[in-house]
Design a protein around this motif. Structure first.
Motif, PDB file in Angstrom:
ATOM      1  N   GLY A  69       0.812  -1.216   0.000  1.00  0.00           N
ATOM      2  CA  GLY A  69       0.000   0.000   0.000  1.00  0.00           C
ATOM      3  C   GLY A  69       0.839   1.256   0.000  1.00  0.00           C
ATOM      4  O   GLY A  69       0.521   2.221  -0.700  1.00  0.00           O
ATOM      5  N   VAL A  70       1.945   1.263   0.749  1.00  0.00           N
ATOM      6  CA  VAL A  70       2.785   2.450   0.842  1.00  0.00           C
ATOM      7  C   VAL A  70       3.434   2.782  -0.496  1.00  0.00           C
ATOM      8  O   VAL A  70       3.500   3.948  -0.902  1.00  0.00           O
ATOM      9  CB  VAL A  70       3.854   2.266   1.935  1.00  0.00           C
ATOM     10  N   VAL A  71       3.922   1.759  -1.212  1.00  0.00           N
ATOM     11  CA  VAL A  71       4.622   2.021  -2.478  1.00  0.00           C
ATOM     12  C   VAL A  71       3.675   2.064  -3.670  1.00  0.00           C
ATOM     13  O   VAL A  71       4.127   2.216  -4.807  1.00  0.00           O
ATOM     14  CB  VAL A  71       5.729   0.973  -2.726  1.00  0.00           C
ATOM     15  N   SER A  72       2.376   1.969  -3.434  1.00  0.00           N
ATOM     16  CA  SER A  72       1.427   1.969  -4.544  1.00  0.00           C
ATOM     17  C   SER A  72       1.253   3.339  -5.183  1.00  0.00           C
ATOM     18  O   SER A  72       0.584   3.446  -6.209  1.00  0.00           O
ATOM     19  CB  SER A  72       0.057   1.443  -4.084  1.00  0.00           C
ATOM     20  N   PHE A  73       1.852   4.399  -4.594  1.00  0.00           N
ATOM     21  CA  PHE A  73       1.772   5.699  -5.250  1.00  0.00           C
ATOM     22  C   PHE A  73       2.619   5.740  -6.518  1.00  0.00           C
ATOM     23  O   PHE A  73       2.451   6.617  -7.345  1.00  0.00           O
ATOM     24  CB  PHE A  73       2.198   6.818  -4.294  1.00  0.00           C
ATOM     25  N   ILE A  74       3.537   4.771  -6.678  1.00  0.00           N
ATOM     26  CA  ILE A  74       4.283   4.626  -7.924  1.00  0.00           C
ATOM     27  C   ILE A  74       3.517   3.637  -8.796  1.00  0.00           C
ATOM     28  O   ILE A  74       3.232   2.523  -8.357  1.00  0.00           O
ATOM     29  CB  ILE A  74       5.705   4.115  -7.678  1.00  0.00           C
ATOM     30  N   PRO A  75       3.142   3.999 -10.018  1.00  0.00           N
ATOM     31  CA  PRO A  75       2.324   3.113 -10.845  1.00  0.00           C
ATOM     32  C   PRO A  75       2.926   1.721 -10.995  1.00  0.00           C
ATOM     33  O   PRO A  75       4.107   1.575 -11.338  1.00  0.00           O
ATOM     34  CB  PRO A  75       2.267   3.847 -12.197  1.00  0.00           C
ATOM     35  N   TYR A  76       2.134   0.713 -10.701  1.00  0.00           N
ATOM     36  CA  TYR A  76       2.450  -0.706 -10.873  1.00  0.00           C
ATOM     37  C   TYR A  76       3.501  -1.231  -9.900  1.00  0.00           C
ATOM     38  O   TYR A  76       3.696  -2.451  -9.816  1.00  0.00           O
ATOM     39  CB  TYR A  76       2.913  -1.009 -12.308  1.00  0.00           C
ATOM     40  N   VAL A  77       4.189  -0.374  -9.175  1.00  0.00           N
ATOM     41  CA  VAL A  77       5.232  -0.849  -8.276  1.00  0.00           C
ATOM     42  C   VAL A  77       4.616  -1.523  -7.054  1.00  0.00           C
ATOM     43  O   VAL A  77       5.116  -2.548  -6.578  1.00  0.00           O
ATOM     44  CB  VAL A  77       6.157   0.307  -7.858  1.00  0.00           C
ATOM     45  N   GLY A  78       3.514  -0.957  -6.544  1.00  0.00           N
ATOM     46  CA  GLY A  78       2.886  -1.548  -5.374  1.00  0.00           C
ATOM     47  C   GLY A  78       2.443  -2.978  -5.603  1.00  0.00           C
ATOM     48  O   GLY A  78       2.717  -3.866  -4.785  1.00  0.00           O
ATOM     49  N   VAL A  79       1.779  -3.238  -6.714  1.00  0.00           N
ATOM     50  CA  VAL A  79       1.299  -4.592  -6.982  1.00  0.00           C
ATOM     51  C   VAL A  79       2.462  -5.535  -7.270  1.00  0.00           C
ATOM     52  O   VAL A  79       2.441  -6.712  -6.868  1.00  0.00           O
ATOM     53  CB  VAL A  79       0.284  -4.581  -8.150  1.00  0.00           C
ATOM     54  N   ILE A  80       3.511  -5.038  -7.933  1.00  0.00           N
ATOM     55  CA  ILE A  80       4.664  -5.895  -8.219  1.00  0.00           C
ATOM     56  C   ILE A  80       5.373  -6.287  -6.922  1.00  0.00           C
ATOM     57  O   ILE A  80       5.693  -7.461  -6.690  1.00  0.00           O
ATOM     58  CB  ILE A  80       5.628  -5.187  -9.187  1.00  0.00           C
ATOM     59  N   VAL A  81       5.627  -5.291  -6.060  1.00  0.00           N
ATOM     60  CA  VAL A  81       6.292  -5.581  -4.790  1.00  0.00           C
ATOM     61  C   VAL A  81       5.422  -6.492  -3.929  1.00  0.00           C
ATOM     62  O   VAL A  81       5.912  -7.471  -3.344  1.00  0.00           O
ATOM     63  CB  VAL A  81       6.602  -4.262  -4.050  1.00  0.00           C
ATOM     64  N   GLY A  82       4.129  -6.185  -3.847  1.00  0.00           N
ATOM     65  CA  GLY A  82       3.250  -6.976  -3.007  1.00  0.00           C
ATOM     66  C   GLY A  82       3.123  -8.414  -3.462  1.00  0.00           C
ATOM     67  O   GLY A  82       3.234  -9.350  -2.649  1.00  0.00           O
ATOM     68  N   ILE A  83       2.908  -8.622  -4.756  1.00  0.00           N
ATOM     69  CA  ILE A  83       2.723  -9.987  -5.240  1.00  0.00           C
ATOM     70  C   ILE A  83       4.029 -10.778  -5.159  1.00  0.00           C
ATOM     71  O   ILE A  83       4.030 -11.996  -4.934  1.00  0.00           O
ATOM     72  CB  ILE A  83       2.161  -9.985  -6.683  1.00  0.00           C
ATOM     73  N   THR A  84       5.167 -10.090  -5.311  1.00  0.00           N
ATOM     74  CA  THR A  84       6.453 -10.784  -5.176  1.00  0.00           C
ATOM     75  C   THR A  84       6.685 -11.236  -3.744  1.00  0.00           C
ATOM     76  O   THR A  84       7.047 -12.400  -3.486  1.00  0.00           O
ATOM     77  CB  THR A  84       7.600  -9.855  -5.626  1.00  0.00           C
ATOM     78  N   LEU A  85       6.473 -10.328  -2.776  1.00  0.00           N
ATOM     79  CA  LEU A  85       6.670 -10.689  -1.371  1.00  0.00           C
ATOM     80  C   LEU A  85       5.674 -11.767  -0.924  1.00  0.00           C
ATOM     81  O   LEU A  85       6.043 -12.721  -0.234  1.00  0.00           O
ATOM     82  CB  LEU A  85       6.529  -9.450  -0.491  1.00  0.00           C
ATOM     83  N   ALA A  86       4.400 -11.604  -1.320  1.00  0.00           N
ATOM     84  CA  ALA A  86       3.392 -12.580  -0.902  1.00  0.00           C
ATOM     85  C   ALA A  86       3.653 -13.947  -1.523  1.00  0.00           C
ATOM     86  O   ALA A  86       3.518 -14.982  -0.857  1.00  0.00           O
ATOM     87  CB  ALA A  86       2.004 -12.077  -1.287  1.00  0.00           C
ATOM     88  N   SER A  87       4.032 -13.980  -2.801  1.00  0.00           N
ATOM     89  CA  SER A  87       4.335 -15.260  -3.452  1.00  0.00           C
ATOM     90  C   SER A  87       5.535 -15.930  -2.807  1.00  0.00           C
ATOM     91  O   SER A  87       5.537 -17.146  -2.575  1.00  0.00           O
ATOM     92  CB  SER A  87       4.598 -15.036  -4.945  1.00  0.00           C
ATOM     93  N   ALA A  88       6.568 -15.130  -2.506  1.00  0.00           N
ATOM     94  CA  ALA A  88       7.745 -15.702  -1.852  1.00  0.00           C
ATOM     95  C   ALA A  88       7.393 -16.249  -0.477  1.00  0.00           C
ATOM     96  O   ALA A  88       7.863 -17.330  -0.080  1.00  0.00           O
ATOM     97  CB  ALA A  88       8.842 -14.646  -1.740  1.00  0.00           C
ATOM     98  N   ALA A  89       6.533 -15.530   0.265  1.00  0.00           N
ATOM     99  CA  ALA A  89       6.134 -15.999   1.591  1.00  0.00           C
ATOM    100  C   ALA A  89       5.354 -17.307   1.504  1.00  0.00           C
ATOM    101  O   ALA A  89       5.559 -18.222   2.308  1.00  0.00           O
ATOM    102  CB  ALA A  89       5.298 -14.926   2.289  1.00  0.00           C
ATOM    103  N   VAL A  90       4.459 -17.406   0.514  1.00  0.00           N
ATOM    104  CA  VAL A  90       3.667 -18.632   0.361  1.00  0.00           C
ATOM    105  C   VAL A  90       4.553 -19.803  -0.045  1.00  0.00           C
ATOM    106  O   VAL A  90       4.478 -20.902   0.540  1.00  0.00           O
ATOM    107  CB  VAL A  90       2.546 -18.409  -0.679  1.00  0.00           C
ATOM    108  N   LEU A  91       5.403 -19.610  -1.048  1.00  0.00           N
ATOM    109  CA  LEU A  91       6.252 -20.699  -1.518  1.00  0.00           C
ATOM    110  C   LEU A  91       7.290 -21.093  -0.475  1.00  0.00           C
ATOM    111  O   LEU A  91       7.596 -22.272  -0.300  1.00  0.00           O
ATOM    112  CB  LEU A  91       6.936 -20.287  -2.823  1.00  0.00           C
ATOM    113  N   PHE A  92       7.829 -20.097   0.224  1.00  0.00           N
ATOM    114  CA  PHE A  92       8.834 -20.394   1.230  1.00  0.00           C
ATOM    115  C   PHE A  92       8.239 -21.178   2.395  1.00  0.00           C
ATOM    116  O   PHE A  92       8.894 -22.050   2.972  1.00  0.00           O
ATOM    117  CB  PHE A  92       9.446 -19.083   1.741  1.00  0.00           C
ATOM    118  N   ALA A  93       6.993 -20.870   2.749  1.00  0.00           N
ATOM    119  CA  ALA A  93       6.334 -21.583   3.841  1.00  0.00           C
ATOM    120  C   ALA A  93       5.805 -22.947   3.422  1.00  0.00           C
ATOM    121  O   ALA A  93       5.342 -23.710   4.272  1.00  0.00           O
ATOM    122  CB  ALA A  93       5.192 -20.729   4.400  1.00  0.00           C
TER     123      ALA A  93
END
Length: 372
Positions: free
Chosen positions: A256-280
């Motif tokens: 949410g914080v980095v979403s003021f930059i176009p497309y960066v918020g969703v890219i960062v969020g989906i990368t972190l969330a995917s890594a958390a799911v796969l890592f767990a």
């Protein structure tokens, strides 16, 4: 007949206009010098000024709707804002800080998982040449930027705790912010009228036009984009936590914080969330659910949130937004990133006026031909 007698009734004499302009320029220089010299004590007043600007429309609408005085409307809004800030400080910040700390500690393990599992899979399907990640280098980079982002708060805490005088000044600043914010909010229309009266008559039309357009742009960004960021952050945090993603609250806040930059918020969020799911080791089903959450959020942002809360008033192309953020970070660090878009929005208004003036000067004279 003298020159002054040929002027329209009530019109200023040329000498008076020139004197007013000179006086205004000298006044601006004096104010700029005073602000430079008083910079160390201006923080509470600048924060209060920002609060006044953000909440002035809300106070005005509340006073009209309730048919009450501006003082009462200001008091109500001030109390609501202080209650909201208290709830955030006491409830949300400790939870997010704990998850962010855990996320930071997990970074080396996530990087190792990428090198051992994700990178070989990518090389088999995409091709060789994907570089290995250095966990220590990534951790050092995050720590460096985390320290810079917290530099203002950390420096303030260190300054406050360094001496009794500093402690008193810190407490005084905390008390000053709501007090000054209240008075600025209450007297905002009077302050604007006072600034308007100080403008030389010859400056008023262009300055009023520029100020009005800048206010529309800044209002669209500061109020609208902040609401978009908060809405997306809440949606990500709640949705990820409900479906069982570990560190979902921290990931949602970051996205949410980095979403003021176009497309960066969703890219960062989906990368972190995917890594958390796969890592767990939660499996592909949860991973697909995570991707669906971010897809729904993108649709909501594009179709509803941004058009409703921000609209097209900023006039900033996504490429210009990305460039402004990178340039601000390069020139002034973390503070430059925070100020990049408001400054870029005002500069966009100034550039539009300058181009319009240039085009007007570049037009052929009436009855004349353009240059070959």
């Amino acid at each position: 007949m003298s020159a002054t007698e040929t002027l329209p009734p009530g019109g200023p004499a040329p000498g008076n206009v020139s004197a007013a302009t000179v006086a205004a320029l000298l006044g601006l220089l004096v104010v700029a010098g005073a602000l430079y010299l008083l910079a160390p004590i201006l923080m509470p007043f600048l924060v209060a000024l920002l609060v006044g600007y953000l909440f002035n429309p809300l106070v005005t609408r509340l006073g009209v709707r309730w048919n009450t005085s501006r003082t009462v409307a200001t008091l109500v809004i001030s109390l609501l804002v202080m209650l909201l800030l208290a709830a955030v400080v006491l409830v949300l910040i400790p939870l997010v800080a704990a998850q962010l700390e855990r996320l930071f500690l997990f970074l080396p393990e996530i990087m190792a998982w990428f090198d051992q599992q994700a990178r070989p899979w990518l090389e088999r399907h995409v091709g060789d040449g994907i570089p290995a990640l250095d966990p220590q280098a990534v951790q050092d980079m995050v720590a460096r930027h985390w320290q810079e982002a917290g530099g203002l708060a950390g420096g303030a805490l260190h300054w406050i705790g360094s001496s009794t005088t500093a402690l008193v000044m810190g407490v005084l600043n905390l008390v000053l912010i709501p007090v000054v914010s209240f008075y600025l909010l209450r007297d905002w229309p009077r302050l604007i009228d006072g600034l308007h009266d100080l403008l030389p008559l010859g400056w008023r039309p262009p300055v009023e036009t520029f100020a009005r357009e800048s206010d529309e742009v800044l209002g669209a960004f500061l109020r609208g984009q902040l609401l978009v960021m908060v809405s997306l952050g809440l949606f990500y945090a709640v949705a990820l936590s409900l479906v069982g993603v570990e560190l979902g609250l921290a990931i949602g806040v970051i996205a949410g914080v980095v979403s003021f930059i176009p497309y960066v918020g969703v890219i960062v969020g989906i990368t972190l969330a995917s890594a958390a799911v796969l890592f767990a080791g939660d499996g592909w089903v949860l991973l697909l659910v995570v991707w669906a959450i971010f897809a729904v959020a993108q649709v909501l942002e594009s179709v509803w949130l941004t058009p409703w809360l921000v609209g097209d008033r900023t006039g900033l192309h996504p490429v210009a937004v990305i460039f402004a953020v990178l340039a601000g970070g390069q020139l002034f660090g973390f503070v430059g990133v925070l100020l990049a878009l408001p400054v870029a929005a005002v500069l966009a208004v100034a550039v539009r006026h300058a181009l319009a003036h240039y085009r007007a000067l570049n037009q052929p004279a009436p009855g004349g031909d353009a240059d070959p």
